[in-house]
Design a protein around this motif. Structure first.
Motif, PDB file in Angstrom:
ATOM      1  N   TYR A  11       0.846  -1.197   0.000  1.00 24.27           N
ATOM      2  CA  TYR A  11       0.000   0.000   0.000  1.00 24.27           C
ATOM      3  C   TYR A  11       0.878   1.243   0.000  1.00 24.27           C
ATOM      4  CZ  TYR A  11      -3.174   3.580   1.861  1.00 24.27           C
ATOM      5  OH  TYR A  11      -3.909   4.727   2.056  1.00 24.27           O
ATOM      6  N   ASN A  31      -3.047   5.599  -2.119  1.00 22.27           N
ATOM      7  CA  ASN A  31      -4.379   5.062  -1.837  1.00 22.27           C
ATOM      8  C   ASN A  31      -4.815   3.957  -2.795  1.00 22.27           C
ATOM      9  OD1 ASN A  31      -4.985   6.496   0.551  1.00 22.27           O
ATOM     10  ND2 ASN A  31      -5.420   8.315  -0.667  1.00 22.27           N
ATOM     11  N   ARG A  79      -8.066   1.455   3.906  1.00 28.21           N
ATOM     12  CA  ARG A  79      -6.922   2.316   4.218  1.00 28.21           C
ATOM     13  C   ARG A  79      -6.643   2.331   5.715  1.00 28.21           C
ATOM     14  NH1 ARG A  79      -6.470   7.366   6.179  1.00 28.21           N
ATOM     15  NH2 ARG A  79      -4.670   8.634   5.552  1.00 28.21           N
ATOM     16  N   GLY A 233      -0.966  11.956   0.319  1.00 25.72           N
ATOM     17  CA  GLY A 233      -1.536  10.897   1.144  1.00 25.72           C
ATOM     18  C   GLY A 233      -1.391  11.120   2.627  1.00 25.72           C
TER      19      GLY A 233
END
Length: 241
Positions: A11, A31, A79, A233
């Motif tokens: 990720y 993301n 997430r 992010g």
């Protein structure tokens, strides 16, 4: 290059990752989540200020998601689970932050979220045929190359008909679809490295910024300008485990 007995999820909390396997390259913007099944030889490369998180999946969970490398859009819940699983002290089964049972529950939630997430068109398949490999080398080195398939065919000594058939049968897409995908992948890297929209558009072969913005938005789901902001992010301090 390395491989693992367990499949793993990567990720990008911020920045851009490129995950290379024998099947091709997955470009993972912020993301998004890249899935690499067990036994796939692979390596990662980070672009920009990248915060990379890795989660391994046992076979019992890995079988619930695709058996091929893929990229998924991370939901808000996915997430947060990924960040929780990879926060300081929580990246091992015996971590003090979560019990083994709690970690198992979080992993199941994560897999359930990925099962519902659509695959992103961010995996660029790697050709195996020597003629397609020759074309791929040219375009990887010069993504702005605007030659037609016929012109590239003359360069490598293959007919347009043969090459068109190979793109469809081996890669599952047309030459122009593959080249657009390659250009988008290059654009993601350039944007992560700080290039602006106009410079990126021309460097990747678009005639003007507006056509680049349209193509980028169609694939990524947001404009290049918005993407540059979003790619910052999660502004945490945790780095790859």
């Amino acid at each position: 290059m390395q491989s693992h007995a367990q499949g793993h999820l990567v990720y990008a909390a911020s920045g851009v990752l490129a995950v290379h396997t024998e099947r091709g390259t997955s470009v993972v913007p912020a993301n998004r989540v890249a899935w690499t099944p067990a036994a796939f030889t692979h390596h990662h490369r980070a672009h920009g200020d990248t915060d990379m998180r890795i989660v391994f999946l046992a076979p019992s969970l890995a079988r619930l998601i695709p058996a091929h490398p893929a990229v998924f859009l991370a939901s808000g819940l996915a997430r947060e689970v990924l960040l929780a699983l990879t926060s300081p002290g929580n990246h091992e089964d015996a971590a003090p932050g979560h019990s083994r049972a709690a970690r198992a529950r979080l992993l199941r939630v994560l897999v359930d979220e990925l099962r519902e997430a659509p695959e992103q068109p961010l995996h660029l398949p790697e050709p195996q045929d020597d003629r397609l490999r020759a074309i791929a080398r040219i375009l990887h080195e010069t993504p702005a190359e605007g030659a037609t398939l016929a012109e590239l065919g003359k360069t490598i000594g293959a007919s347009t008909r043969t090459l068109s058939r190979l793109f469809r049968s081996e890669l599952g897409m047309t030459f122009y679809e593959w080249r657009t995908q390659l250009r988008i992948c290059h654009a993601l890297v350039l944007l992560a490295d700080g290039h602006d929209t106009t410079r990126t558009a021309y460097a990747c072969g678009w005639a003007n910024p507006s056509s680049f913005i349209a193509a980028f938005t169609d694939v990524i789901g947001t404009t290049p300008g918005r993407y540059r902001i979003d790619s910052r992010g999660y502004q945490g301090t945790v780095r790859p485990w």
